[in-house]
Motif scaffolding. Sequence first.
Motif, PDB file in Angstrom:
ATOM      1  N   LEU A  84      21.900 -53.853  39.091  1.00  0.00           N
ATOM      2  CA  LEU A  84      22.961 -52.890  39.363  1.00  0.00           C
ATOM      3  C   LEU A  84      24.214 -53.536  39.942  1.00  0.00           C
ATOM      4  N   GLY A  85      24.132 -54.818  40.246  1.00  0.00           N
ATOM      5  CA  GLY A  85      25.313 -55.585  40.618  1.00  0.00           C
ATOM      6  C   GLY A  85      26.034 -55.024  41.825  1.00  0.00           C
ATOM      7  N   ASP A  86      27.340 -54.800  41.679  1.00  0.00           N
ATOM      8  CA  ASP A  86      28.135 -54.339  42.821  1.00  0.00           C
ATOM      9  C   ASP A  86      28.203 -52.817  42.902  1.00  0.00           C
ATOM     10  N   ASP A  87      27.255 -52.147  42.267  1.00  0.00           N
ATOM     11  CA  ASP A  87      27.147 -50.690  42.374  1.00  0.00           C
ATOM     12  C   ASP A  87      27.195 -50.305  43.851  1.00  0.00           C
ATOM     13  N   PRO A  88      28.170 -49.488  44.270  1.00  0.00           N
ATOM     14  CA  PRO A  88      28.353 -49.229  45.708  1.00  0.00           C
ATOM     15  C   PRO A  88      27.466 -48.130  46.275  1.00  0.00           C
ATOM     16  N   ARG A  89      26.659 -47.500  45.454  1.00  0.00           N
ATOM     17  CA  ARG A  89      25.940 -46.309  45.903  1.00  0.00           C
ATOM     18  C   ARG A  89      24.847 -46.609  46.917  1.00  0.00           C
ATOM     19  N   GLU A  90      24.793 -45.812  47.966  1.00  0.00           N
ATOM     20  CA  GLU A  90      23.622 -45.783  48.816  1.00  0.00           C
ATOM     21  C   GLU A  90      22.565 -44.909  48.145  1.00  0.00           C
ATOM     22  N   VAL A  91      21.320 -45.134  48.501  1.00  0.00           N
ATOM     23  CA  VAL A  91      20.218 -44.404  47.887  1.00  0.00           C
ATOM     24  C   VAL A  91      20.095 -43.039  48.546  1.00  0.00           C
ATOM     25  N   ARG A  92      20.064 -42.014  47.703  1.00  0.00           N
ATOM     26  CA  ARG A  92      20.039 -40.624  48.184  1.00  0.00           C
ATOM     27  C   ARG A  92      18.615 -40.130  48.423  1.00  0.00           C
ATOM     28  N   THR A  93      17.664 -40.560  47.583  1.00  0.00           N
ATOM     29  CA  THR A  93      16.272 -40.126  47.719  1.00  0.00           C
ATOM     30  C   THR A  93      15.335 -41.288  47.423  1.00  0.00           C
ATOM     31  N   VAL A  94      14.212 -41.290  48.118  1.00  0.00           N
ATOM     32  CA  VAL A  94      13.112 -42.224  47.827  1.00  0.00           C
ATOM     33  C   VAL A  94      11.842 -41.394  47.767  1.00  0.00           C
ATOM     34  N   PHE A  95      11.055 -41.633  46.726  1.00  0.00           N
ATOM     35  CA  PHE A  95       9.787 -40.904  46.575  1.00  0.00           C
ATOM     36  C   PHE A  95       8.700 -41.914  46.277  1.00  0.00           C
ATOM     37  N   VAL A  96       7.686 -41.981  47.138  1.00  0.00           N
ATOM     38  CA  VAL A  96       6.551 -42.879  46.939  1.00  0.00           C
ATOM     39  C   VAL A  96       5.398 -42.047  46.389  1.00  0.00           C
TER      40      VAL A  96
END
Length: 410
Positions: A84-96
């Motif tokens: 994803l390189g320099d994609d600036p997005r923070e992660v909104r959701t994580v699902f394990v």
Amino acid sequence: MPSALPDGEPVPADGALPASALAGAAGRPLGFYLHVPYCATRCGYCDFNTYTATELRGTGGVLASRDNYAETLTDEVRLARKVLGDDPREVRTVFVGGGTPTLLAAGDLVRMLDAIREEFGLAADAEVTTEANPESVDPAYLATLRAGGFNRISFGMQSARQHVLRVLDRTHTPGRPEACVAEARAAGFEHVNLDLIYGTPGESDDDWRASLDAALGAGPDHVSAYALIVEEGTQLARRIRRGEVPMTDDDVHADRYLIAEETLSAAGFAWYEVSNWATSEAARCLHNELYWRGADWWGAGPGAHSHVGGVRWWNVKHPGAYAAALAAGRSPGAGREVLSQEDRRVERILLELRLEEGVPLSLLHERGLAAARRALADGLLRQGEYERGRAALTLRGRLLADAVVRDLVD
């Protein structure tokens, strides 16, 4: 056994995505799904990509071990950062999910989350969920998860009746999932889901009502209720074929769904997706909404599926093959497809129609619009939403959602 992967074009060794997939990425939410493929036993109805210790013995060696799985999965998180390189997005959701994620040490789940936090950053209001088997957690385990950043948990309850659990080959005892909800609340979890299954062979209407009542009595703010689907190749399918247990028909499934809607609505839950009810908008599962709305997510782990900007790919299924690819510095991707605009239009209809707000009529072609008019006349779509330019299901339409969507995508 786990179902087969789809066909697709090869994934580049470095996992690189087409430039088109990353275009406009900053304007789309990003989530992570982390797959933990281990189970203590295999449930008779399950065809997920999961493995017991017996099934793994001799097929993956140390690479397939639970003991070093968190380290292996974090290698894929680092790969995601490179792709994803320099994609600036923070992660909104994580699902394990799994499998049974809580077969791993709580610290391992936290380390997997920490890898995402370090590589991408988590949004300030990020939703972080893990699935859990009621028998594989205790108050100390839950406290470690909460301290490590998990704020939502989903327990697999399935049923409150022992004879129903026995048919499903579920190992927990009735009452344990309800106790887990109290333990999760005490640990500080803001949102708790209970998963239920209806339509198990031998289950009665009263059994289903008892399961719903037990779930509500536990005090979750989210309930998922799924019709049992008997998948070919599973132990349950073989038992039905041999005549050991009866097959549940569609009319019974419909009756059970209506019971769920009546019971959950009376308790203050509102449906927002055909199989999901929540006490408030804040209690909805944001991660699943990423799927239903075609947002971006990276699926890490054996057999996990990902989608970024109209490119979908999936990983090799076996934990040993997955670990070997990462150890060799290669993407574990087994195949991928680049979705056309028509593919994406059809998928929007398939997925968004399941949501309470429905799908814009502007997505429908002429035959689909004609089908929508017929569905409206038949009481399958809501009049008010239709007048506002959306196809949104009525309660009767939810019972026939698969048939409605087939007509609308024409």
